[in-house]
Design an enzyme around this catalytic site. Structure first.
Site, PDB file in Angstrom:
ATOM      1  N   ASP A 168       0.737  -1.040  -0.083  1.00 29.35           N
ATOM      2  CA  ASP A 168      -0.102  -0.070   0.002  1.00 29.35           C
ATOM      3  C   ASP A 168       0.902   0.968   0.021  1.00 29.35           C
ATOM      4  O   ASP A 168       1.371   1.623   1.091  1.00 29.35           O
ATOM      5  CB  ASP A 168      -0.985  -0.023   1.206  1.00 29.35           C
ATOM      6  CG  ASP A 168      -1.779   1.029   1.210  1.00 29.35           C
ATOM      7  OD1 ASP A 168      -1.557   2.394   0.931  1.00 29.35           O
ATOM      8  OD2 ASP A 168      -3.000   0.992   1.636  1.00 29.35           O
ATOM      9  N   HIS A 169       1.175   1.722  -1.128  1.00 34.33           N
ATOM     10  CA  HIS A 169       2.295   2.674  -1.351  1.00 34.33           C
ATOM     11  C   HIS A 169       1.887   3.996  -0.294  1.00 34.33           C
ATOM     12  O   HIS A 169       2.928   4.574   0.229  1.00 34.33           O
ATOM     13  CB  HIS A 169       2.562   3.368  -2.641  1.00 34.33           C
ATOM     14  CG  HIS A 169       1.580   4.392  -3.061  1.00 34.33           C
ATOM     15  ND1 HIS A 169       0.217   3.735  -3.501  1.00 34.33           N
ATOM     16  CD2 HIS A 169       1.583   5.687  -3.288  1.00 34.33           C
ATOM     17  CE1 HIS A 169      -0.206   5.340  -3.801  1.00 34.33           C
ATOM     18  NE2 HIS A 169       0.604   6.039  -3.762  1.00 34.33           N
TER      19      HIS A 169
ATOM     20  N   HIS B 163      -5.651   2.869   0.805  1.00 35.47           N
ATOM     21  CA  HIS B 163      -5.112   4.141   1.363  1.00 35.47           C
ATOM     22  C   HIS B 163      -5.811   4.797   2.574  1.00 35.47           C
ATOM     23  O   HIS B 163      -5.260   5.088   3.423  1.00 35.47           O
ATOM     24  CB  HIS B 163      -5.008   4.896   0.284  1.00 35.47           C
ATOM     25  CG  HIS B 163      -3.952   4.470  -0.886  1.00 35.47           C
ATOM     26  ND1 HIS B 163      -3.208   3.530  -0.858  1.00 35.47           N
ATOM     27  CD2 HIS B 163      -4.453   4.708  -2.146  1.00 35.47           C
ATOM     28  CE1 HIS B 163      -2.675   3.133  -2.141  1.00 35.47           C
ATOM     29  NE2 HIS B 163      -3.512   3.648  -3.012  1.00 35.47           N
TER      30      HIS B 163
HETATM   31  C1  BG6 Z   1      -3.244   4.577  -6.526  1.00 34.49           C
HETATM   32  C2  BG6 Z   1      -4.428   4.610  -7.157  1.00 34.49           C
HETATM   33  O1  BG6 Z   1      -3.060   3.452  -5.525  1.00 34.49           O
HETATM   34  O2  BG6 Z   1      -2.774   5.674  -5.598  1.00 34.49           O
HETATM   35  C3  BG6 Z   1      -4.666   5.984  -8.030  1.00 34.49           C
HETATM   36  O3  BG6 Z   1      -4.655   3.474  -7.932  1.00 34.49           O
HETATM   37  C4  BG6 Z   1      -4.595   6.962  -7.529  1.00 34.49           C
HETATM   38  O4  BG6 Z   1      -5.988   5.906  -8.877  1.00 34.49           O
HETATM   39  C5  BG6 Z   1      -3.007   6.986  -6.749  1.00 34.49           C
HETATM   40  O5  BG6 Z   1      -4.425   8.002  -8.288  1.00 34.49           O
HETATM   41  C6  BG6 Z   1      -2.913   8.228  -5.642  1.00 34.49           C
HETATM   42  O6  BG6 Z   1      -1.571   7.930  -5.260  1.00 34.49           O
HETATM   43  P1  BG6 Z   1      -0.600   9.310  -4.761  1.00 34.49           P
HETATM   44  O7  BG6 Z   1       0.345   8.765  -4.096  1.00 34.49           O
HETATM   45  O8  BG6 Z   1      -0.450  10.145  -6.024  1.00 34.49           O
HETATM   46  O9  BG6 Z   1      -1.616   9.938  -3.835  1.00 34.49           O
END
Ligand code: BG6
Length: 503
Positions: free
Chosen positions: A173-174, A236
């Site tokens: 989960d980045h 997230h």
């Molecule tokens: C990803 C989603 O996990 O997170 C995307 O699949 C989204 O749809 C993205 O745009 C948002 O990540 P960040 O780091 O740009 O907030």
């Protein structure tokens, strides 16, 4: 512990590998945080040799890495990357891979492929003897989405569990790799200022918001099957919520932290019989973003032109435990909104002494904002006296911007995550229990939605989302803290009915 690593990327010609993974490896290399003995084995279907692949990733690193490419050391870094061409759906390739793998090394498989291939690859790795519970030193890294609902997530998990034990499964989960997410626990538990107030006695509500300006871009085929609820909320937003609401863990071990997060997810509550009062979904129509006309979601590439997929979700939920009973958590996320930003806004109960309340219409609640992105930091709003002879009280704001000195150059989430995978530290990865309880909750929303038709689109691109999302809070006598923009590096927050010019 063996000190050599082989990091095998499935999906090496894909967007994620070029934009995030290889640049992250490069940044770790530049900071001397890569193990000395590491091979990056990049697997792709397209025909090319390692030389050509290295040239391609050179261009990607130039474009996406936070470190400039150092021409002198680049060849040394590049020599760690090897391209292996095969179709991962066929058995033959796994034999080729076997020839590349050294017995004494840690084998780390990174599945940067479409989710329908996760189980297939794991299966083939096992058949070829490249993974298995008795195979030592192997780890698997799974990108999202982890299933489409509880049932499919469970099937996938059972499959992966046949081959890898839980401690060797790294579900990405980045958001967990983002600096400020790691900071939430520190802010809460390392400050005697906040923790005593962190409960239903002193907090009125918590708003967790992640807005995006962008649309679905080239990901229409995936997104149309997913939608904002599954794409952002299930993972997230739930992680942000769990970190904000969890009890202090007994220690900082992976299992102790996870156990506390899971308790939050188990305690989630909403009235599913009256879902309309709790959840608002939206889909963007055509509009303007930064003065440029953009198409409706339904007109995006590879999106059904009659699509019922939501690109926006706002919801209200409760965490049913002693600490949080009665405190609403409002969550909002969507594409094609006015800002790209993520923050957690903690609104404290109005606590001004009555003698100040009379005649001072500017008294605002205390706010603590944890700024996740684009700028990272903490924002605190409190009331003070305006200098002068009158007794005019005005809200003042202290804004600590963590990455302003560094520009936006703090480590990318993927750097931290890859670093931890190599180290064997799974704290910043999602445990199965978290996946399970989060899906249990999300499935109930999805199920309620499936029973009702909705008229889409219901908000123009470049707006704050559907009006219904405003009503969600108005019904409770509250309003969203809208992020109006930035003044230099500082955040400008505004609640409905409050004129910042007066402040
Ligand atoms: C990803 C989603 O996990 O997170 C995307 O699949 C989204 O749809 C993205 O745009 C948002 O990540 P960040 O780091 O740009 O907030």
């Amino acid at each position: 512990m063996a000190d050599s690593y082989q990091f095998i990327i499935f999906g090496a010609t894909g967007d994620l590998t070029h934009r995030k993974l290889i640049p992250a490896f490069y940044n770790l290399y530049r900071q001397q945080q890569l193990p000395e003995k590491i091979d990056i084995i990049a697997i792709g279907r397209r025909k090319k040799d390692s030389q050509l692949y290295r040239e391609e990733v050179y261009a990607s690193v130039k474009k996406h890495s936070r470190y400039e490419v150092d021409e002198e050391s680049w060849p040394e870094f590049a020599s760690k990357i090897k391209y292996l061409q095969f179709d991962f759906r066929q058995d033959e390739g796994y034999r080729l891979l076997k020839e590349e793998l050294h017995k004494e090394a840690h084998w780390i498989y990174y599945l940067a492929v479409a989710p329908e291939y996760f189980a297939l690859i794991v299966d083939k790795l096992e058949k070829e003897g490249l993974a298995g519970k008795e195979t030592k030193n192997t780890r698997v890294v799974i990108e999202k989405p982890f299933g489409k609902n509880l049932e499919t997530a469970r099937q996938l998990n059972d499959k992966i569990n046949e081959v890898f034990s839980e401690e060797n499964i790294y579900r990405i989960d980045h958001y967990l790799g983002k600096e400020m997410l790691q900071n939430i626990m520190v802010i809460r538990f390392a400050n005697s200022l906040f923790e005593p107030l962190w409960n239903n006695k002193h907090i009125d509500n918590i708003q967790i918001v992640s807005s995006e300006i962008g649309g679905v871009g080239e990901r229409g085929a995936y997104y149309d099957q997913s939608g904002a609820l599954r794409d952002m909320v299930q993972n997230h937003m739930m992680q942000l919520l769990a970190l904000t609401a969890m009890e202090p863990p007994v220690d900082l071990e992976t299992d102790s932290i996870r156990a506390e997060k899971v308790k939050v997810l188990k305690a989630l509550e909403m009235d599913f019989q009256n879902i309309d009062k709790y959840v608002v979904r939206g889909q963007y129509g055509p509009g303007q973003v930064n003065g440029v006309k953009v198409p409706a979601y339904r007109e995006e590439n590879r999106v059904d032109n009659d699509s019922g997929t939501e690109t926006f979700v706002a919801l209200k939920l409760f965490v049913n435990n002693l600490r949080w009973s009665g405190v609403p958590f409002y969550i909002k996320t969507g594409k094609r909104l006015t800002q790209k930003s993520t923050e957690i806004i903690v609104e404290f109960k109005g606590g001004a002494h009555p003698v100040y309340l009379a005649g001072n219409k500017n008294i605002l609640p205390n706010l603590l904002v944890i700024r996740i992105q684009p700028l990272e930091g903490i924002f605190l709003q409190f009331n003070a006296k305006r200098p002068g002879t009158d007794n005019f009280i005005l809200p003042v704001q202290m804004d600590y911007c963590q990455n302003c000195q560094l520009g936006e150059n703090s480590p990318e989430a993927y750097e931290r995550l890859i670093h931890d995978i190599l180290k064997g530290d799974a704290t910043l990865f999602t445990h199965w229990d978290e996946v399970e309880y989060s899906w249990r909750f999300i499935d109930r929303i999805a199920e309620a939605w499936s029973r009702e038709e909705i008229a889409f689109p219901n908000y123009p691109a470049g707006s704050n989302g559907p009006l219904e999302a405003e009503r969600l809070l108005e019904r409770d006598g509250r309003s969203w803290w809208h992020l109006e923009g930035f003044h230099g590096e500082h955040l400008i927050l505004k609640a409905k009915g409050v004129n910042n010019n007066e402040i």
